[in-house]
Scaffold this motif. Sequence first.
Motif, PDB file in Angstrom:
ATOM      1  N   VAL A 143      50.083  47.279  38.211  1.00 15.73           N
ATOM      2  CA  VAL A 143      51.404  47.433  37.610  1.00 15.73           C
ATOM      3  C   VAL A 143      51.771  48.882  37.330  1.00 15.73           C
ATOM      4  N   LYS A 144      50.869  49.814  37.556  1.00 11.03           N
ATOM      5  CA  LYS A 144      51.167  51.223  37.311  1.00 11.03           C
ATOM      6  C   LYS A 144      52.371  51.663  38.131  1.00 11.03           C
ATOM      7  N   GLY A 145      53.266  52.366  37.471  1.00 15.58           N
ATOM      8  CA  GLY A 145      54.474  52.831  38.125  1.00 15.58           C
ATOM      9  C   GLY A 145      55.600  51.830  38.110  1.00 15.58           C
ATOM     10  N   ARG A 146      55.316  50.589  37.729  1.00 18.32           N
ATOM     11  CA  ARG A 146      56.342  49.556  37.678  1.00 18.32           C
ATOM     12  C   ARG A 146      56.603  49.055  36.257  1.00 18.32           C
ATOM     13  N   PHE A 147      55.555  48.965  35.447  1.00 18.98           N
ATOM     14  CA  PHE A 147      55.671  48.442  34.086  1.00 18.98           C
ATOM     15  C   PHE A 147      55.494  49.571  33.078  1.00 18.98           C
ATOM     16  N   THR A 148      56.160  49.447  31.949  1.00 22.22           N
ATOM     17  CA  THR A 148      56.011  50.400  30.856  1.00 22.22           C
ATOM     18  C   THR A 148      55.856  49.648  29.544  1.00 22.22           C
TER      19      THR A 148
END
Length: 118
Positions: free
Chosen positions: A63-68
Amino acid sequence: QVQLAESGGGLVQAGGSLRLSCAASGLAFSFTRMGWYRQAPGEQRELVASIDGYGRTNYAESVKGRFTISRDNAKSTLHLQMNTLKPEDTAMYYCAAQPPFEVTMRYWGQGTQVTVSS
Protein backbone atom coordinates in the motif's frame (compact mmCIF):
# COMPACT_ATOMS: atom_id res chain seq x y z
CA GLN A 1 -14.97 1.40 28.32
CA VAL A 2 -12.54 1.41 25.39
CA GLN A 3 -14.35 1.62 22.08
CA LEU A 4 -13.11 1.88 18.51
CA ALA A 5 -15.68 2.57 15.83
CA GLU A 6 -14.75 2.36 12.15
CA SER A 7 -16.60 4.02 9.32
CA GLY A 8 -16.11 4.93 5.68
CA GLY A 9 -16.01 1.53 4.02
CA GLY A 10 -18.03 0.65 0.98
CA LEU A 11 -18.02 -0.36 -2.66
CA VAL A 12 -15.66 1.38 -5.06
CA GLN A 13 -14.33 0.81 -8.56
CA ALA A 14 -10.68 -0.04 -9.12
CA GLY A 15 -8.68 3.16 -9.21
CA GLY A 16 -11.06 4.94 -6.87
CA SER A 17 -10.60 6.23 -3.34
CA LEU A 18 -12.07 5.78 0.12
CA ARG A 19 -11.35 7.42 3.44
CA LEU A 20 -11.74 5.30 6.56
CA SER A 21 -12.18 6.78 10.01
CA CYS A 22 -11.89 5.33 13.49
CA ALA A 23 -13.39 7.15 16.44
CA ALA A 24 -11.72 6.16 19.72
CA SER A 25 -12.99 6.60 23.24
CA GLY A 26 -11.78 5.50 26.66
CA LEU A 27 -8.12 5.85 25.64
CA ALA A 28 -5.27 8.25 26.26
CA PHE A 29 -5.35 8.58 22.51
CA SER A 30 -2.29 10.78 21.98
CA PHE A 31 -0.05 8.25 23.75
CA THR A 32 -1.43 5.26 21.89
CA ARG A 33 -0.03 3.60 18.79
CA MET A 34 -2.86 3.17 16.33
CA GLY A 35 -3.15 0.96 13.31
CA TRP A 36 -5.28 -0.30 10.47
CA TYR A 37 -5.40 -4.02 9.76
CA ARG A 38 -7.29 -5.94 7.14
CA GLN A 39 -8.44 -9.48 6.61
CA ALA A 40 -9.67 -10.97 3.37
CA PRO A 41 -11.58 -14.27 3.18
CA GLY A 42 -9.21 -17.20 3.64
CA GLU A 43 -6.33 -14.90 4.56
CA GLN A 44 -4.59 -13.96 7.77
CA ARG A 45 -5.08 -10.56 9.30
CA GLU A 46 -2.33 -8.21 8.13
CA LEU A 47 -1.07 -4.80 9.15
CA VAL A 48 -1.90 -2.14 6.60
CA ALA A 49 -0.47 0.91 8.36
CA SER A 50 0.35 2.15 11.84
CA ILE A 51 1.16 5.46 13.47
CA ASP A 52 2.70 6.08 16.87
CA GLY A 53 2.39 8.96 19.32
CA TYR A 54 5.20 10.84 17.59
CA GLY A 55 3.49 10.61 14.22
CA ARG A 56 5.91 8.02 12.86
CA THR A 57 4.27 5.74 10.33
CA ASN A 58 4.70 2.27 8.92
CA TYR A 59 3.04 0.79 5.85
CA ALA A 60 2.68 -2.57 4.24
CA GLU A 61 4.71 -2.65 1.03
CA SER A 62 1.57 -3.34 -0.96
CA VAL A 63 0.00 0.00 0.00
CA LYS A 64 3.00 2.35 0.09
CA GLY A 65 2.41 5.34 -2.11
CA ARG A 66 -1.33 4.71 -2.22
CA PHE A 67 -2.53 4.83 1.40
CA THR A 68 -1.89 7.45 4.07
CA ILE A 69 -2.52 6.98 7.77
CA SER A 70 -3.08 10.01 9.98
CA ARG A 71 -4.42 10.91 13.38
CA ASP A 72 -6.27 13.83 14.91
CA ASN A 73 -5.41 13.76 18.59
CA ALA A 74 -7.79 16.60 19.45
CA LYS A 75 -10.67 14.49 18.14
CA SER A 76 -9.27 11.07 19.11
CA THR A 77 -9.77 9.95 15.54
CA LEU A 78 -7.66 7.84 13.20
CA HIS A 79 -7.92 8.00 9.41
CA LEU A 80 -6.80 5.98 6.44
CA GLN A 81 -6.87 7.67 3.06
CA MET A 82 -6.95 4.96 0.42
CA ASN A 83 -6.19 5.97 -3.17
CA THR A 84 -5.75 4.04 -6.39
CA LEU A 85 -7.63 1.12 -4.90
CA LYS A 86 -7.14 -2.33 -6.36
CA PRO A 87 -9.34 -5.44 -6.18
CA GLU A 88 -6.64 -6.98 -3.97
CA ASP A 89 -7.46 -4.34 -1.34
CA THR A 90 -10.87 -5.93 -0.79
CA ALA A 91 -11.09 -6.92 2.88
CA MET A 92 -12.58 -6.14 6.23
CA TYR A 93 -10.59 -3.26 7.69
CA TYR A 94 -10.08 -3.01 11.43
CA CYS A 95 -8.92 -0.18 13.63
CA ALA A 96 -6.59 -1.21 16.48
CA ALA A 97 -4.95 0.47 19.46
CA GLN A 98 -1.76 -0.31 21.41
CA PRO A 99 -1.52 1.71 24.63
CA PRO A 100 1.87 2.37 26.27
CA PHE A 101 3.52 -0.72 27.80
CA GLU A 102 1.35 -3.13 25.84
CA VAL A 103 3.32 -5.54 23.64
CA THR A 104 0.70 -5.81 20.90
CA MET A 105 -2.43 -4.12 19.68
CA ARG A 106 -4.82 -4.49 22.59
CA TYR A 107 -8.14 -3.06 21.41
CA TRP A 108 -10.00 -3.65 18.18
CA GLY A 109 -12.96 -2.23 16.39
CA GLN A 110 -15.69 -4.26 14.72
CA GLY A 111 -14.45 -3.52 11.23
CA THR A 112 -15.68 -1.84 8.08
CA GLN A 113 -15.93 -3.64 4.74
CA VAL A 114 -14.03 -2.36 1.72
CA THR A 115 -14.87 -3.91 -1.63
CA VAL A 116 -13.04 -2.91 -4.80
CA SER A 117 -14.52 -4.07 -8.09
CA SER A 118 -12.63 -4.52 -11.34
